[in-house]
Write a protein that holds these residues in place. Sequence first.
Motif, PDB file in Angstrom:
ATOM      1  N   ASP A  92       0.921  -1.282  -0.076  1.00 22.10           N
ATOM      2  CA  ASP A  92      -0.086   0.079  -0.117  1.00 22.10           C
ATOM      3  C   ASP A  92       0.797   1.477   0.044  1.00 22.10           C
ATOM      4  OD1 ASP A  92      -2.365  -1.499   0.013  1.00 22.10           O
ATOM      5  OD2 ASP A  92      -2.594  -1.451   2.091  1.00 22.10           O
ATOM      6  N   GLN A  93       2.094   1.176   0.318  1.00 22.90           N
ATOM      7  CA  GLN A  93       3.074   2.254   0.464  1.00 22.90           C
ATOM      8  C   GLN A  93       3.956   2.497  -0.583  1.00 22.90           C
ATOM      9  OE1 GLN A  93       5.171   2.458   4.336  1.00 22.90           O
ATOM     10  NE2 GLN A  93       4.904   4.890   4.357  1.00 22.90           N
ATOM     11  N   TYR A  94       4.338   1.233  -1.251  1.00 27.63           N
ATOM     12  CA  TYR A  94       5.464   1.117  -2.320  1.00 27.63           C
ATOM     13  C   TYR A  94       4.884   1.018  -3.619  1.00 27.63           C
ATOM     14  CZ  TYR A  94       8.517   2.274   2.195  1.00 27.63           C
ATOM     15  OH  TYR A  94       9.051   2.545   3.062  1.00 27.63           O
ATOM     16  N   VAL A  95       5.651   1.555  -4.576  1.00 25.77           N
ATOM     17  CA  VAL A  95       5.423   1.112  -5.753  1.00 25.77           C
ATOM     18  C   VAL A  95       6.747   1.089  -6.549  1.00 25.77           C
ATOM     19  CG1 VAL A  95       4.386   1.957  -8.257  1.00 25.77           C
ATOM     20  CG2 VAL A  95       3.198   2.324  -5.948  1.00 25.77           C
ATOM     21  N   GLY A  96       6.841   0.179  -7.367  1.00 25.42           N
ATOM     22  CA  GLY A  96       8.206   0.034  -8.199  1.00 25.42           C
ATOM     23  C   GLY A  96       7.785  -0.068  -9.778  1.00 25.42           C
ATOM     24  N   THR A  97       8.664   0.493 -10.420  1.00 28.42           N
ATOM     25  CA  THR A  97       8.770   0.486 -11.904  1.00 28.42           C
ATOM     26  C   THR A  97      10.140   0.149 -12.404  1.00 28.42           C
ATOM     27  OG1 THR A  97       9.423   2.628 -12.158  1.00 28.42           O
ATOM     28  CG2 THR A  97       7.118   2.359 -11.790  1.00 28.42           C
ATOM     29  N   ILE A  98       9.998  -0.619 -13.579  1.00 31.30           N
ATOM     30  CA  ILE A  98      11.037  -0.947 -14.397  1.00 31.30           C
ATOM     31  C   ILE A  98      10.948  -0.266 -15.690  1.00 31.30           C
ATOM     32  CG2 ILE A  98      12.438  -2.758 -15.588  1.00 31.30           C
ATOM     33  CD1 ILE A  98      12.497  -2.832 -12.483  1.00 31.30           C
ATOM     34  N   VAL A  99      12.049   0.702 -15.880  1.00 34.67           N
ATOM     35  CA  VAL A  99      11.885   1.469 -17.214  1.00 34.67           C
ATOM     36  C   VAL A  99      12.893   1.084 -18.099  1.00 34.67           C
ATOM     37  CG1 VAL A  99      12.084   3.810 -18.273  1.00 34.67           C
ATOM     38  CG2 VAL A  99      10.883   3.519 -16.025  1.00 34.67           C
ATOM     39  N   ASP A 100      12.688   0.640 -19.528  1.00 30.00           N
ATOM     40  CA  ASP A 100      13.732   0.154 -20.401  1.00 30.00           C
ATOM     41  C   ASP A 100      13.476   1.047 -21.615  1.00 30.00           C
ATOM     42  OD1 ASP A 100      15.328  -0.987 -21.986  1.00 30.00           O
ATOM     43  OD2 ASP A 100      13.985  -2.833 -22.460  1.00 30.00           O
ATOM     44  N   GLU A 135      10.939  -5.321   3.665  1.00 27.65           N
ATOM     45  CA  GLU A 135      11.835  -5.078   4.746  1.00 27.65           C
ATOM     46  C   GLU A 135      12.929  -4.259   4.202  1.00 27.65           C
ATOM     47  OE1 GLU A 135      10.713  -5.000   7.540  1.00 27.65           O
ATOM     48  OE2 GLU A 135       8.873  -6.041   6.853  1.00 27.65           O
ATOM     49  N   GLU A 136      13.865  -4.469   3.252  1.00 27.54           N
ATOM     50  CA  GLU A 136      14.948  -3.749   2.674  1.00 27.54           C
ATOM     51  C   GLU A 136      14.474  -2.447   2.163  1.00 27.54           C
ATOM     52  OE1 GLU A 136      18.550  -4.376  -0.511  1.00 27.54           O
ATOM     53  OE2 GLU A 136      17.171  -5.927  -0.037  1.00 27.54           O
ATOM     54  N   ILE A 137      13.108  -2.509   1.648  1.00 26.07           N
ATOM     55  CA  ILE A 137      12.854  -1.236   0.743  1.00 26.07           C
ATOM     56  C   ILE A 137      12.423  -0.275   2.082  1.00 26.07           C
ATOM     57  CG2 ILE A 137      10.798  -0.250  -0.340  1.00 26.07           C
ATOM     58  CD1 ILE A 137      10.995  -2.676  -2.040  1.00 26.07           C
ATOM     59  N   LYS A 138      11.706  -0.637   3.237  1.00 28.25           N
ATOM     60  CA  LYS A 138      11.478   0.232   4.060  1.00 28.25           C
ATOM     61  C   LYS A 138      12.574   0.814   4.905  1.00 28.25           C
ATOM     62  CE  LYS A 138       7.128  -2.235   5.479  1.00 28.25           C
ATOM     63  NZ  LYS A 138       6.580  -2.918   6.550  1.00 28.25           N
ATOM     64  N   ALA A 139      13.785   0.329   4.645  1.00 25.06           N
ATOM     65  CA  ALA A 139      14.936   0.805   5.246  1.00 25.06           C
ATOM     66  C   ALA A 139      15.633   1.846   4.363  1.00 25.06           C
ATOM     67  CB  ALA A 139      16.053  -0.220   5.803  1.00 25.06           C
ATOM     68  N   MET A 140      15.235   1.935   3.177  1.00 27.67           N
ATOM     69  CA  MET A 140      15.867   2.978   2.156  1.00 27.67           C
ATOM     70  C   MET A 140      15.336   4.427   2.703  1.00 27.67           C
ATOM     71  SD  MET A 140      15.120   0.907  -1.204  1.00 27.67           S
ATOM     72  CE  MET A 140      15.743  -0.685  -1.867  1.00 27.67           C
ATOM     73  N   GLN A 141      16.217   5.237   2.262  1.00 27.15           N
ATOM     74  CA  GLN A 141      16.095   6.795   2.729  1.00 27.15           C
ATOM     75  C   GLN A 141      15.780   7.233   1.597  1.00 27.15           C
ATOM     76  OE1 GLN A 141      16.234   8.089   5.836  1.00 27.15           O
ATOM     77  NE2 GLN A 141      16.447   5.648   6.364  1.00 27.15           N
ATOM     78  N   PRO A 142      14.981   8.484   1.628  1.00 29.73           N
ATOM     79  CA  PRO A 142      14.407   9.167   0.500  1.00 29.73           C
ATOM     80  C   PRO A 142      15.602   9.907  -0.618  1.00 29.73           C
ATOM     81  CG  PRO A 142      13.029   9.608   2.262  1.00 29.73           C
ATOM     82  CD  PRO A 142      14.159   8.945   2.766  1.00 29.73           C
ATOM     83  N   ILE A 143      15.519   9.697  -1.580  1.00 31.70           N
ATOM     84  CA  ILE A 143      16.492  10.377  -2.469  1.00 31.70           C
ATOM     85  C   ILE A 143      15.815  11.869  -3.153  1.00 31.70           C
ATOM     86  CG2 ILE A 143      17.776  10.459  -4.790  1.00 31.70           C
ATOM     87  CD1 ILE A 143      17.466   7.241  -4.559  1.00 31.70           C
ATOM     88  N   GLU A 144      14.639  11.898  -3.492  1.00 32.27           N
ATOM     89  CA  GLU A 144      14.056  13.107  -3.818  1.00 32.27           C
ATOM     90  C   GLU A 144      12.457  12.983  -3.815  1.00 32.27           C
ATOM     91  OE1 GLU A 144      14.004  13.817  -8.404  1.00 32.27           O
ATOM     92  OE2 GLU A 144      15.687  12.469  -8.020  1.00 32.27           O
ATOM     93  N   THR A 145      12.003  14.001  -3.820  1.00 31.02           N
ATOM     94  CA  THR A 145      10.520  14.021  -3.870  1.00 31.02           C
ATOM     95  C   THR A 145      10.143  14.283  -5.334  1.00 31.02           C
ATOM     96  OG1 THR A 145      10.355  15.464  -2.039  1.00 31.02           O
ATOM     97  CG2 THR A 145       8.383  15.381  -3.242  1.00 31.02           C
ATOM     98  N   TYR A 146       9.398  13.262  -5.818  1.00 33.78           N
ATOM     99  CA  TYR A 146       8.749  12.882  -7.163  1.00 33.78           C
ATOM    100  C   TYR A 146       7.591  13.786  -7.565  1.00 33.78           C
ATOM    101  CZ  TYR A 146       6.634  10.161 -10.997  1.00 33.78           C
ATOM    102  OH  TYR A 146       6.205   9.887 -12.060  1.00 33.78           O
ATOM    103  N   PHE A 147       6.434  13.947  -6.484  1.00 32.01           N
ATOM    104  CA  PHE A 147       5.258  14.402  -6.555  1.00 32.01           C
ATOM    105  C   PHE A 147       4.740  14.914  -5.355  1.00 32.01           C
ATOM    106  CE2 PHE A 147       0.870  14.031  -8.120  1.00 32.01           C
ATOM    107  CZ  PHE A 147       0.549  15.465  -8.777  1.00 32.01           C
TER     108      PHE A 147
END
Length: 228
Positions: A92-100, A135-147
């Motif tokens: 509910d909190q995280y979305v992932g994309t793969i862009v090629d 769990e690994e994703i939850k430990a990640m720190q924000p890089i930048e604000t997207y929207f």
Amino acid sequence: MKALYIPLCLLLMLLFGCQGQDNTNKPDNTNDETTSEETKNGKQDEQKTTDEEQEEQVDLSQFFKPDHSVAYFLGDGNEFATYTEKTTRLNDQYVGTIVDNGGVTMMNIYKIGDDKIEIVYKEPVDMNAQFPDIEEIKAMQPIETYFAAPLEVGTTFGNWKIIETGATLETPYKTFENVIVIEEVDDQYVNRKYFVEGFGEVKTESVMDTDQGEKYTVTSTLEKLTTE
């Protein structure tokens, strides 16, 4: 209501007995009525404010494409402007994309908050790369604000600013209404992104100054959307 029978003498005594008395002992309900009305109006205003806040609060998770969808973007102005984007709702909190784009494959992971979407991961990967565990994703720190909200003209986040809402945008996929346009301005370029609720990013545009003093534009526009 039944009429009451009062003898004439008693009625006269009551009438004359009341004369000459002041009203200091009479209950005054004026303040009570005013206070009651103010309280009522206060509650109504409070309810109105709450309703307005609920109406203004937007679900930022809707500014992504559907789960397990593949979006095809048509590029113009650069060979790498054409690309595909696969979207995965990690929770509910995280979305992932793969862009090629044919030159590089990027994995992006977004964290959805109440008032902003942040990028917490953005790295080149192999075509068959898997997303990290949650769990690994939850430990990640924000890089930048997207929207970010509020979704109104003038809202800023990072180098970006909302410059238009309620816009109409024609794309090869369809014509979108209520498009939100954000812009990033530099001395040598202007970048724009076009967002639509239910689809997220549907177009990007970069306008750059050339050495000859001309404008060079690169766009990527949604052409097709499928679900795996």
